[in-house]
Design an enzyme around this catalytic site. Sequence first.
Site, PDB file in Angstrom:
ATOM      1  N   HIS A  46       0.832  -1.201   0.000  1.00  0.00           N
ATOM      2  CA  HIS A  46       0.000   0.000   0.000  1.00  0.00           C
ATOM      3  C   HIS A  46       0.870   1.255   0.000  1.00  0.00           C
ATOM      4  CE1 HIS A  46      -3.570   2.465   0.534  1.00  0.00           C
ATOM      5  NE2 HIS A  46      -2.820   3.196   1.349  1.00  0.00           N
ATOM      6  N   HIS A  98      -4.332   4.434  -3.553  1.00  0.00           N
ATOM      7  CA  HIS A  98      -3.341   3.344  -3.582  1.00  0.00           C
ATOM      8  C   HIS A  98      -2.676   3.449  -4.953  1.00  0.00           C
ATOM      9  CE1 HIS A  98      -2.343  -1.157  -2.743  1.00  0.00           C
ATOM     10  NE2 HIS A  98      -1.728  -0.823  -3.866  1.00  0.00           N
ATOM     11  N   HIS A 100      -1.431   3.412  -8.451  1.00  0.00           N
ATOM     12  CA  HIS A 100      -1.851   2.545  -9.556  1.00  0.00           C
ATOM     13  C   HIS A 100      -1.522   3.198 -10.885  1.00  0.00           C
ATOM     14  CE1 HIS A 100      -5.251   5.172  -8.507  1.00  0.00           C
ATOM     15  NE2 HIS A 100      -5.573   5.154  -9.791  1.00  0.00           N
TER      16      HIS A 100
HETATM   17  P1  5GP Z   1      -7.938   7.153 -10.346  1.00  0.00           P
HETATM   18  O1  5GP Z   1      -8.980   8.135 -10.754  1.00  0.00           O
HETATM   19  O2  5GP Z   1      -7.785   7.062  -8.854  1.00  0.00           O
HETATM   20  O3  5GP Z   1      -6.639   7.340 -11.068  1.00  0.00           O
HETATM   21  O4  5GP Z   1      -8.455   5.770 -10.898  1.00  0.00           O
HETATM   22  C1  5GP Z   1      -9.115   4.805 -10.130  1.00  0.00           C
HETATM   23  C2  5GP Z   1      -9.637   3.792 -11.110  1.00  0.00           C
HETATM   24  O5  5GP Z   1     -10.038   2.645 -10.385  1.00  0.00           O
HETATM   25  C3  5GP Z   1     -10.859   4.273 -11.895  1.00  0.00           C
HETATM   26  O6  5GP Z   1     -10.585   4.183 -13.278  1.00  0.00           O
HETATM   27  C4  5GP Z   1     -11.972   3.340 -11.456  1.00  0.00           C
HETATM   28  O7  5GP Z   1     -12.853   3.005 -12.491  1.00  0.00           O
HETATM   29  C5  5GP Z   1     -11.202   2.134 -10.947  1.00  0.00           C
HETATM   30  N1  5GP Z   1     -11.900   1.415  -9.878  1.00  0.00           N
HETATM   31  C6  5GP Z   1     -12.431   1.964  -8.746  1.00  0.00           C
HETATM   32  N2  5GP Z   1     -12.973   0.997  -7.974  1.00  0.00           N
HETATM   33  C7  5GP Z   1     -12.781  -0.179  -8.639  1.00  0.00           C
HETATM   34  C8  5GP Z   1     -13.140  -1.532  -8.332  1.00  0.00           C
HETATM   35  O8  5GP Z   1     -13.744  -1.854  -7.300  1.00  0.00           O
HETATM   36  N3  5GP Z   1     -12.780  -2.468  -9.243  1.00  0.00           N
HETATM   37  C9  5GP Z   1     -12.105  -2.165 -10.392  1.00  0.00           C
HETATM   38  N4  5GP Z   1     -11.805  -3.176 -11.213  1.00  0.00           N
HETATM   39  N5  5GP Z   1     -11.745  -0.893 -10.709  1.00  0.00           N
HETATM   40  C10 5GP Z   1     -12.100   0.081  -9.836  1.00  0.00           C
HETATM   41 ZN    ZN Z   2      -4.125  -0.112  -0.617  1.00  0.00          ZN
END
Ligand code: 5GP
Ligand code: ZN
Length: 114
Positions: A46, A98, A100
């Site tokens: 994390h 987290h 990504h």
């Molecule tokens: P961020 O906006 O933080 O860069 O992207 C987070 C990404 O995680 C988003 O594209 C969103 O659709 C994806 N996401 C959020 N929750 C989940 C989940 O429970 N499962 C999956 N597979 N993707 C998720």
């Molecule tokens: Zn995490």
Amino acid sequence: MSDCIFCKIARREIPSEIVYEDDEIIAFKDIQPLAPVHLVVIPKSHLRSLNDVTSEYEALMGHLLGVIRRLASEFGVAESGYRVVTNTGTDGGQVVGHLHFHLLGGQALNAKIG
Ligand code: 5GP
Ligand code: ZN
């Protein structure tokens, strides 16, 4: 982190379409894909964002980029092209706290995608 969505995915407490896993990294399909290929690649540790990636994580980050490169090939976008995005913090549009990396491809990407 007990209440982190991506930690829960890594622990398989939340279902997801996992496309790659090893001891350090897991990759899964984004639940709201912005492109035909939209994978999320994370370290299992994390780390909150790129801001947490201090020098001790350099090897992990190299490994993670190698995984992304192989996934791009496996999902057929290596030649057509793809985008790797890591949103960081509020202004960066980071929603999940987290670290990504989005791997997006399979179509010509609009400048705003990612
Ligand atoms: P961020 O906006 O933080 O860069 O992207 C987070 C990404 O995680 C988003 O594209 C969103 O659709 C994806 N996401 C959020 N929750 C989940 C989940 O429970 N499962 C999956 N597979 N993707 C998720
Ligand atoms: Zn995490």
